[in-house]
Scaffold this motif. Structure first.
Motif, short mmCIF file in Angstrom:
data_model
loop_
_atom_site.label_atom_id
_atom_site.label_comp_id
_atom_site.label_asym_id
_atom_site.label_seq_id
_atom_site.Cartn_x
_atom_site.Cartn_y
_atom_site.Cartn_z
N ILE A 131 -26.96 -21.53 4.61
CA ILE A 131 -27.62 -22.68 4.35
C ILE A 131 -28.70 -23.34 5.23
O ILE A 131 -28.32 -23.13 6.48
CB ILE A 131 -26.33 -23.89 4.23
N HIS A 132 -29.72 -23.44 4.86
CA HIS A 132 -30.59 -24.15 5.81
C HIS A 132 -31.02 -25.75 5.16
O HIS A 132 -30.60 -26.16 4.38
CB HIS A 132 -32.09 -23.53 5.70
N SER A 133 -31.63 -26.40 6.10
CA SER A 133 -32.03 -27.76 5.60
C SER A 133 -33.55 -28.14 5.99
O SER A 133 -34.13 -28.17 6.96
CB SER A 133 -31.19 -28.78 6.40
N PHE A 157 -27.59 -25.57 11.02
CA PHE A 157 -27.60 -24.77 12.18
C PHE A 157 -27.52 -23.36 11.22
O PHE A 157 -26.21 -23.45 10.47
CB PHE A 157 -26.33 -24.98 13.13
N CYS A 158 -28.39 -22.75 11.44
CA CYS A 158 -28.29 -21.35 10.54
C CYS A 158 -28.28 -19.95 11.16
O CYS A 158 -28.67 -19.02 10.49
CB CYS A 158 -29.58 -21.36 9.51
N GLY A 159 -27.83 -20.08 12.44
CA GLY A 159 -27.86 -18.83 13.09
C GLY A 159 -28.70 -19.03 14.63
O GLY A 159 -29.00 -20.07 15.02
N ARG A 172 -31.43 -18.26 15.87
CA ARG A 172 -32.96 -18.99 16.16
C ARG A 172 -32.99 -20.06 15.19
O ARG A 172 -34.28 -20.48 14.96
CB ARG A 172 -33.91 -17.60 15.58
N HIS A 173 -32.03 -20.67 14.86
CA HIS A 173 -32.21 -21.97 13.99
C HIS A 173 -33.07 -23.15 14.89
O HIS A 173 -33.88 -23.79 14.13
CB HIS A 173 -30.78 -22.53 13.93
N ALA A 174 -32.81 -23.06 16.06
CA ALA A 174 -33.89 -24.06 16.64
C ALA A 174 -35.35 -23.80 16.83
O ALA A 174 -36.28 -24.79 16.79
CB ALA A 174 -33.41 -23.93 18.52
#
Ligand code: CUA
Length: 309
Positions: free
Chosen positions: A140-142, A179-181, A183-185
């Motif tokens: 899931i991303h946003s 938060f997707c892992g 390297r999300h930031a």
């Protein structure tokens, strides 16, 4: 509204969101201040030993009704404004320009119907409704556009959508807000809003096939045309004119042929079998990735809006 707190709004919808947001802050701040003031005022006035009158005021009922009713009316007004805004944001205008978004760890892939593809940078025309049709290839991303006050989860296995109409040309930030892992930031990029004629020129500079044509090629290379093609002897539904319309199913229900329906029909063909047809289509799950499905969807869409290429 421009302020130190929020980036400058880039669409009329964002201005309405700001109006709502700051109205709520002002209202809640005013209520909190009034309550705090009365708390202190009454504590002092009616402290032990003070000579303040302690008889019950005569107009109690009027006071009770007034203080209960006025916040109700005010906050119900806020609710109506917010609900209308929410509905506007949720329902894309039918003639919005579709752009497809595929999220994956950790990038945004953006695909324009005319064939241009980009990573982490989205070019859109100003003064035009744009609808993003989004799906994730993994977690899931946003999709978060602060200047447009828009944020929408991007899910694996299901299309979600977002629409906006940019008022001003410029470059705005694009973030992943889930938060997707590891390297999300770093999963972000920008939205470049261009004047319509600049956008048209930018589109023309692309050399890739339009999405629908990519889809048409896949349609024959995957063997879809063997059954769904005009000269096929297999008893399979013809696809011209299907998209956007109602489809009667074998269980008696009727669905609207949208992007999700086409995607499901490719991956889970036995889920919704068209009335009058046998469930003989094989699933293409695992054989096509999300970008290819999007191309197939664009192709099938094109069969309903223009003659097949
Ligand atoms: Cu994608 Cu966080």
């Amino acid at each position: 509204m421009t302020s130190l707190l929020v980036p400058r709004a880039a669409s009329a919808m964002a201005v309405r969101v700001d109006d709502l947001y700051f109205a709520l802050i002002a209202l809640c701040g005013a209520v909190a201040l009034i309550v705090a003031f009365l708390l202190v005022y009454f504590s002092v006035k009616y402290r032990r030993g003070s000579g303040a009158a302690r008889t019950t005021p005569r107009k109690t009922r009027a006071i009770e009704i007034a203080w209960a009713l006025s916040p109700l009316v005010i906050f119900f007004g806020v609710f109506v404004y917010a609900a209308r805004l929410y509905i506007t944001m949720e329902i894309p205008p039918p003639d919005a320009l579709p752009i497809y978004v595929v999220a994956k760890q950790w990038m945004w892939k953006l695909e324009h119907p005319e064939g241009r593809r980009e990573i982490d940078t989205l070019h859109v025309p100003a003064h035009r409704d744009v609808q993003l049709i989004m799906i994730s290839q993994d977690v899931i991303h946003s999709f978060y556009l602060p200047a447009f006050r828009l944020k929408q989860d991007v899910l694996p296995g299901r299309y979600t959508s977002l629409w906006f109409r940019a008022d001003r040309t410029g470059t705005y930030s694009l973030r992943c807000a889930e938060f997707c892992g590891a390297r999300h930031a770093y999963m972000g990029g920008k939205v470049v809003v261009m004047a319509p004629q600049d956008y048209a020129r930018w589109l023309r500079a692309g050399t890739a096939d339009p999405l629908a044509r990519t889809g048409a090629k896949l349609f024959s290379s995957l063997g879809c045309s063997g059954c769904h093609g005009p000269h096929s002897s297999v008893h399979a539904p013809r696809l011209a004119g299907v998209f956007g319309g109602p489809v009667p199913l074998s269980d008696g229900s009727v669905v609207r042929a949208d992007e999700a329906y086409v995607r499901d029909s490719i991956l889970l063909p036995n889920k919704q079998v068209v009335a009058g047809y046998a469930p003989i289509m094989p699933s293409f799950a695992g054989r096509v990735d999300e970008s290819q499905i999007i191309a197939l969807v664009a192709y099938i869409k094109s069969l309903s809006v223009e003659p097949p290429r």
